[in-house]
Design a protein around this motif. Structure first.
Motif, PDB file in Angstrom:
ATOM      1  N   GLU A 127      -2.572   4.359  22.700  1.00  0.00           N
ATOM      2  CA  GLU A 127      -2.410   4.489  21.339  1.00  0.00           C
ATOM      3  C   GLU A 127      -3.146   3.586  20.281  1.00  0.00           C
ATOM      4  N   GLU A 128      -3.273   2.240  20.846  1.00  0.00           N
ATOM      5  CA  GLU A 128      -3.774   1.253  19.982  1.00  0.00           C
ATOM      6  C   GLU A 128      -5.029   1.296  19.853  1.00  0.00           C
ATOM      7  N   ASP A 135      -8.276   4.892  18.749  1.00  0.00           N
ATOM      8  CA  ASP A 135      -6.832   4.890  18.874  1.00  0.00           C
ATOM      9  C   ASP A 135      -6.313   6.373  18.847  1.00  0.00           C
ATOM     10  N   TRP A 214     -13.252   4.075  11.798  1.00  0.00           N
ATOM     11  CA  TRP A 214     -13.520   2.496  12.236  1.00  0.00           C
ATOM     12  C   TRP A 214     -14.961   2.673  12.604  1.00  0.00           C
ATOM     13  N   ARG A 287      -9.299   2.846   5.417  1.00  0.00           N
ATOM     14  CA  ARG A 287      -8.134   3.754   5.286  1.00  0.00           C
ATOM     15  C   ARG A 287      -7.855   4.285   3.716  1.00  0.00           C
ATOM     16  N   ALA A 355      -0.264   3.388   9.224  1.00  0.00           N
ATOM     17  CA  ALA A 355      -0.785   3.242  10.594  1.00  0.00           C
ATOM     18  C   ALA A 355      -0.753   4.735  11.080  1.00  0.00           C
ATOM     19  N   GLY A 356      -1.921   4.701  12.156  1.00  0.00           N
ATOM     20  CA  GLY A 356      -2.032   5.839  12.951  1.00  0.00           C
ATOM     21  C   GLY A 356      -1.016   5.959  13.971  1.00  0.00           C
ATOM     22  N   HIS A 381       1.863  -5.805  14.391  1.00  0.00           N
ATOM     23  CA  HIS A 381       0.407  -6.478  15.158  1.00  0.00           C
ATOM     24  C   HIS A 381       0.592  -7.833  15.126  1.00  0.00           C
TER      25      HIS A 381
END
Ligand code: HGY
Ligand code: MN
Ligand code: MN
Length: 409
Positions: A127-128, A135, A214, A287, A355-356, A381
């Protein structure tokens, strides 16, 4: 059933136990996707799934889903998250959602409750996106948003591919991807930001996830002597990398609103004090909750990169590492989260996610939503990531009740 509650000690025990896998000196964890530490965490959680009587399957990209039969057959009400972490991860990011899902199952097992529809708890590969971009890779493949072949072939930051590492850690599963239908998907997750704590609110009913962009820029300049080379003759890849990173910050400052920008990776070669860098790599994470504004931020970045290449006489190649549009969660599910939280006596507010999350990959295919609990000092994080046990209990009990509601209708 209305007085059913999770067992907080048991849940905290699993959180602490999983936190021992890949534990860092001084706290926190490092279980980068598909490493030996990730394998050890997977093995531990799969063991717990089996102890709870779940029907466990591993799919082609290593996602693991445990299903609990209902009175009727059909798509399960599904919860879950991820157990891979960033290199400076906390105990709760992702892990809480998976382990709270197991706690819901154990609570229902103990109470002898069989829900009308099946239930499922899953953890999703990578996921990260920190070792292998993008991600939400596993859940993206699981739900048909990302190509299995492309993801298996993806090379990570240390030169191995996803496919090879899945085989190496024994999680190259047989179950096909893209076929799993959930009746609904609900994910419990720490907020990873300051909002709930600053407002003193216990629960976030998450309305959606912001867009993510990204990009990795590779810059090729000319190595030269730091002392003898006149400024007019330089082609300094290090300077351009720094200029890209500072310009990303400027985009966020100039655009304001929800715009955020981060350069988390800057690598120089040969990375020596008295040598003008011949090569550099810099990432930019942009984002925004609004897709058109996110595109504007991307355009501003691309225009500046072009200028810098001309000004400094360097070559710059851009590689997209991840691009996800903003996602709205199902209004009915968001209402259910908010009403359930309030019904349990918790303060609750609706909010987007910065966050995603894996839930965003389910959102196009089934009613999906998320439950947030506060993050101390808004930190994530970061090994200092922390959420108080009573806040975890609140979130897990909201998860229990939302799953029961969705699985009984
Ligand atoms: O980067 C993110 O939003 C998430 O932690 N994968
Ligand atoms: Mn997460
Ligand atoms: Mn994360």
């Amino acid at each position: 059933m209305s007085n059913l509650r999770i067992d907080l000690d048991r849940l905290m025990g699993r959180i602490q136990r999983l936190g021992q896998v890949g534990a860092l000196e001084g706290g926190g964890v490092c279980r980068l996707a598909l490493t030996e530490e990730d394998k050890a965490g997977r093995d531990l959680v799969v063991g717990w799934m089996k102890e709870l009587g779940l029907e466990v399957s591993v799919d082609r990209i290593g996602n693991v889903i445990g299903v609990r039969a209902g009175e009727v057959e059909g798509p399960p009400v599904t919860t879950g998250s991820h157990i891979d972490t960033v290199a400076t991860g906390g105990l709760y990011d992702g892990n809480l959602g998976v382990l709270a899902g197991l706690e819901v199952i154990e609570t229902l097992n103990e109470a002898g409750v069989t829900t009308r529809h099946p239930l499922a708890v899953g953890f999703f590969t990578n996921e990260e996106g920190a070792r292998f971009a993008p991600d939400m890779m596993g859940s993206g493949v699981h739900q048909g948003a990302l190509s299995l072949e492309a993801c298996l072939a993806t090379e990570g930051i240390d030169g191995t591919t996803v496919g090879n590492d899945l085989v190496r850690i024994g999680y190259a599963g047989e179950t096909p991807v893209g076929e799993f239908c959930a009746r609904a998907f609900i994910e419990l997750h720490v907020e990873q930001g300051p909002v709930l704590e600053e407002e003193g609110t216990e629960i976030g009913a998450v309305t959606g996830v912001q867009g993510i962009s990204w990009t990795e820029y590779s810059i090729s300049g000319v190595s030269n002597h730091a002392g003898t080379t006149p400024m007019r003759l330089r082609h300094d890849a290090g300077y351009v990398a720094a200029a890209i990173a500072t310009f990303a910050r400027r985009i966020a400052r100039d655009m304001g609103g929800d715009q955020v920008a981060t350069s988390g990776v800057i690598e120089l070669e040969p990375n020596l004090v008295n040598v003008i860098a011949r090569r550099a790599k810099v990432t930019v994470d942009l984002r925004n909750t609004d897709e058109s504004l996110l595109q504007e931020a991307e355009q501003r970045m691309a225009a500046r990169v072009l200028e810098l290449a001309g000004e400094e006489g360097v070559e710059i190649t851009a590689r997209s590492l991840a691009r996800f549009q903003p996602v709205d969660f199902d209004a009915g599910m968001v209402d259910l989260v908010a009403e359930t939280a309030a019904g349990l006596g918790h303060s609750v507010r609706r909010m987007p996610s910065g966050a995603g999350h894996d839930a965003q990959m389910f959102a196009p295919n089934c009613p999906a939503a998320m439950i947030f609990v506060p993050s101390k000092d808004g930190i994530s994080h970061n090994v200092r990531e922390y959420t108080a046990p009573q806040e975890i209990a609140a979130g897990a009990n909201v998860l229990l009740r939302v799953m029961l509601s969705a699985a009984s209708s």
